[in-house]
Scaffold this motif. Sequence first.
Motif, PDB file in Angstrom:
ATOM      1  N   LYS A 187       0.434  -0.637   0.040  1.00  0.00           N
ATOM      2  CA  LYS A 187      -0.111   0.281   0.044  1.00  0.00           C
ATOM      3  C   LYS A 187       0.944   1.203   0.505  1.00  0.00           C
ATOM      4  O   LYS A 187       0.418   1.782  -1.042  1.00  0.00           O
ATOM      5  CB  LYS A 187      -0.593   0.180   1.485  1.00  0.00           C
ATOM      6  CG  LYS A 187      -2.325  -0.948   1.036  1.00  0.00           C
ATOM      7  CD  LYS A 187      -3.094  -1.401   2.172  1.00  0.00           C
ATOM      8  CE  LYS A 187      -4.648  -2.200   2.590  1.00  0.00           C
ATOM      9  NZ  LYS A 187      -4.553  -1.990   3.908  1.00  0.00           N
ATOM     10  N   ASN A 190       2.458   1.442  -3.456  1.00  0.00           N
ATOM     11  CA  ASN A 190       1.376   1.700  -4.519  1.00  0.00           C
ATOM     12  C   ASN A 190       1.090   3.610  -4.361  1.00  0.00           C
ATOM     13  O   ASN A 190       1.250   4.343  -5.453  1.00  0.00           O
ATOM     14  CB  ASN A 190       0.139   1.361  -3.992  1.00  0.00           C
ATOM     15  CG  ASN A 190      -0.747   1.527  -5.002  1.00  0.00           C
ATOM     16  OD1 ASN A 190      -0.270   1.386  -6.843  1.00  0.00           O
ATOM     17  ND2 ASN A 190      -2.547   2.242  -4.818  1.00  0.00           N
ATOM     18  N   LYS A 191       1.078   3.951  -3.092  1.00  0.00           N
ATOM     19  CA  LYS A 191       1.119   5.051  -3.009  1.00  0.00           C
ATOM     20  C   LYS A 191       2.096   6.290  -3.571  1.00  0.00           C
ATOM     21  O   LYS A 191       1.837   7.189  -3.688  1.00  0.00           O
ATOM     22  CB  LYS A 191       0.459   5.833  -1.522  1.00  0.00           C
ATOM     23  CG  LYS A 191      -0.682   5.188  -0.916  1.00  0.00           C
ATOM     24  CD  LYS A 191      -0.561   6.170   0.155  1.00  0.00           C
ATOM     25  CE  LYS A 191      -1.976   5.476   1.542  1.00  0.00           C
ATOM     26  NZ  LYS A 191      -2.349   5.868   2.831  1.00  0.00           N
ATOM     27  N   LYS A 194       2.113   5.559  -7.482  1.00  0.00           N
ATOM     28  CA  LYS A 194       0.993   5.906  -7.600  1.00  0.00           C
ATOM     29  C   LYS A 194       0.467   5.136  -8.461  1.00  0.00           C
ATOM     30  O   LYS A 194      -0.298   4.838  -9.983  1.00  0.00           O
ATOM     31  CB  LYS A 194       0.827   7.402  -8.098  1.00  0.00           C
ATOM     32  CG  LYS A 194       0.786   8.423  -7.593  1.00  0.00           C
ATOM     33  CD  LYS A 194       0.512   9.534  -8.779  1.00  0.00           C
ATOM     34  CE  LYS A 194       1.081  11.157  -7.251  1.00  0.00           C
ATOM     35  NZ  LYS A 194       0.157  11.266  -5.838  1.00  0.00           N
TER      36      LYS A 194
END
Length: 280
Positions: A187, A190-191, A194
């Motif tokens: 997570k 992914n941040k 993006k």
Amino acid sequence: MEENFTVPITRPQSFQSPPPQPQKQEVTYPTEVIELPSQGHFYPLEHPLSSGKLELKMMTAKEEDILMSQNLIKKGIVLDKLLETLIVDKNIKLDDLLLADKNAILVAARRLAYGDGYGPVEVTCPKCREKNQVTFNLGEIKNEEFDFDKYSRGENSFEFVLPYSKKTIQYKILTHKDEQQIENELKANNKILKGSSSNEVTARLRSMIISVDGNSDRNYVKKYVETEMVSRDALALRQYIKKNIPDVDLNFNFNCGDCSHEERLGVPLTVQFFWPDTGR
């Protein structure tokens, strides 16, 4: 002659006997003992799960409230909170559970709550892509065959020699805690990126691998996985691990009603698994 008299004795208020208290009613509920796929073989000998069994209580309206909690659903922890409530022995922590055992407990909890029937569930044929409606009998799900005699009891540790580099890899079966750490890392990644790429393969390998040729330094293991481990070795290790760990068999024999294609597929664990009547 003196008159005899008796002085009345009054018990002080603080010494009066307390009123009888109602006896506390012991809460009882039906439970069932389930057999873990790991048979407890890979937990420390003193761990409560080393027995290979776990007592699970049946769901009540209280647990259904947990399943309906929008807050827990949004956080992605609703099933974890459910299991924490259903496991009878509170000395057993969810973090310690091997993933295969956690899967077996989820299936058992679902069966105890709503019975063996699951479906109909939509399954897409891998060949013709037609959608099939399939109903499953969860009572047919069994633990996979595994030769425990090849491994030392009480140790979550395995070895594999990579086919290309010939390095000896020592690895472990992932626990619920390991899985949570991997998900948090993905997570966060992914941040930052993006969604442009994923490091799931390397994240899982880093978490599973204990040592490379006896070197257990975490920085070394990380560097090896990310920069030195060739794809053929990584694939061979993942395939070996998949075939050589105890697990619950969540596969079924699929037969397409349109093209008659037959294949063994994984049981789809949709929202209907724990919310069979709501269509969530």
